[in-house]
Design a protein around this motif. Structure first.
Motif, short mmCIF file in Angstrom:
data_model
loop_
_atom_site.label_atom_id
_atom_site.label_comp_id
_atom_site.label_asym_id
_atom_site.label_seq_id
_atom_site.Cartn_x
_atom_site.Cartn_y
_atom_site.Cartn_z
N GLY A 127 0.72 -1.35 -0.02
CA GLY A 127 0.13 0.08 -0.08
C GLY A 127 0.84 1.23 -0.15
O GLY A 127 1.78 1.18 0.76
N ASP A 165 -0.42 -1.76 4.89
CA ASP A 165 -1.66 -0.75 5.00
C ASP A 165 -2.15 -0.98 3.59
O ASP A 165 -2.10 0.09 2.89
CB ASP A 165 -1.02 0.52 5.37
CG ASP A 165 -2.02 1.52 5.60
OD1 ASP A 165 -3.28 1.10 5.90
OD2 ASP A 165 -2.06 2.65 5.89
N CYS A 166 -2.48 -2.11 2.98
CA CYS A 166 -3.03 -2.16 1.66
C CYS A 166 -4.51 -2.40 1.79
O CYS A 166 -5.19 -2.79 2.92
CB CYS A 166 -2.27 -3.19 0.95
SG CYS A 166 -2.13 -4.90 2.30
N CYS A 167 -5.20 -2.35 0.63
CA CYS A 167 -6.46 -2.51 0.18
C CYS A 167 -6.86 -4.04 -0.28
O CYS A 167 -7.49 -4.76 0.48
CB CYS A 167 -6.98 -1.56 -0.68
SG CYS A 167 -7.29 0.04 0.10
N ARG A 186 -3.85 -8.91 3.89
CA ARG A 186 -2.72 -8.44 4.74
C ARG A 186 -2.09 -9.66 5.33
O ARG A 186 -1.04 -9.45 5.81
CB ARG A 186 -3.45 -7.49 5.88
CG ARG A 186 -3.79 -6.16 5.44
CD ARG A 186 -4.31 -5.35 6.06
NE ARG A 186 -4.83 -3.96 5.49
CZ ARG A 186 -4.46 -2.65 6.20
NH1 ARG A 186 -4.30 -2.76 7.42
NH2 ARG A 186 -5.12 -1.70 5.44
N GLU A 192 1.31 -1.88 -4.67
CA GLU A 192 0.19 -1.31 -4.48
C GLU A 192 -0.95 -1.69 -5.36
O GLU A 192 -0.67 -2.22 -6.58
CB GLU A 192 0.21 0.38 -4.93
CG GLU A 192 -1.02 1.27 -5.30
CD GLU A 192 -1.80 1.29 -4.02
OE1 GLU A 192 -3.02 1.12 -4.19
OE2 GLU A 192 -1.58 1.31 -2.83
N ASN A 193 -2.12 -1.89 -4.97
CA ASN A 193 -3.17 -2.37 -6.04
C ASN A 193 -3.66 -1.56 -6.92
O ASN A 193 -4.15 -1.92 -7.86
CB ASN A 193 -4.20 -3.17 -5.00
CG ASN A 193 -5.47 -1.97 -4.32
OD1 ASN A 193 -4.57 -1.38 -3.32
ND2 ASN A 193 -6.50 -1.84 -4.71
#
Length: 183
Positions: free
Chosen positions: A47, A112-114, A118, A66-67
């Motif tokens: 993230g 801290d990713c979407c 996780r 990052e997505n």
């Protein structure tokens, strides 16, 4: 926090984290990372955002997974404007697209990713962070972090930085060596 670490009172809304160059984490977690990260450190983050700018200012290199391609491009443009050229950005729309990082080692990892799981990000970080490094997990008690506690239960040196403004309580940091105050 030092004068250089002045964080606005409404920082928790996250609107200016990239412009401010701070991770969108609890202020105490930011202060801990600020104290820990050194110019020779290599950082892995799942993230990107204000954390990317924050780490790029302080560390040797930042590898970001990052997505969102749009968000990744936006953060890279901000980094470019700030003259930061030590960031490698990987776009991985889902966990299955995370690049193979088995040949890489890091001193710091931030999760801290979407769209990236996780738990899987934590498993990668635990393998790739050097002994003595730290791993920060934001929103550690949120539903999308379910199972994190079981993965970390054997690690004794953890600190939670809870704040009522954060979903999932706040930020948990697994500390691999003495804190700033103990050095």
């Amino acid at each position: 926090m030092s004068a250089a670490m002045m964080i606005p009172a409404d920082y928790w809304n996250g609107y200016n984290s990239v412009a401010l160059g701070y991770p969108w984490l609890t202020p105490e977690a930011i202060a801990t990372l600020n104290c820990f990260v050194r110019p020779d450190h290599e950082v892995l983050e799942f993230g990107c955002g204000g954390s990317t700018i924050f780490f790029a200012h302080r560390a040797k290199s930042v590898v970001s997974v990052e997505n969102s391609p749009v968000w990744a491009a936006s953060v890279m443009a901000a980094a470019e404007q700030k003259g930061l050229h030590n960031i490698v950005m990987h776009v991985a729309p889902q966990t299955a697209n995370v690049p193979d990082l088995s040949a890489c080692h890091f001193d710091v990892a931030l999760i801290d990713c979407c769209e990236i799981d996780r738990r899987e990000a934590l498993k990668i970080a635990l393998k790739q962070v050097r002994p003595g490094g730290i791993i920060a997990i934001d929103n550690y008690a949120a539903v999308y972090c379910e199972g994190i506690d079981q993965i970390l239960e054997s690690y004794k040196n953890q600190t939670n930085f809870d704040d009522l403004h954060w979903a999932g309580k706040g930020t948990r940091i697994k500390i691999g060596r003495a804190s700033c105050r103990e050095r």
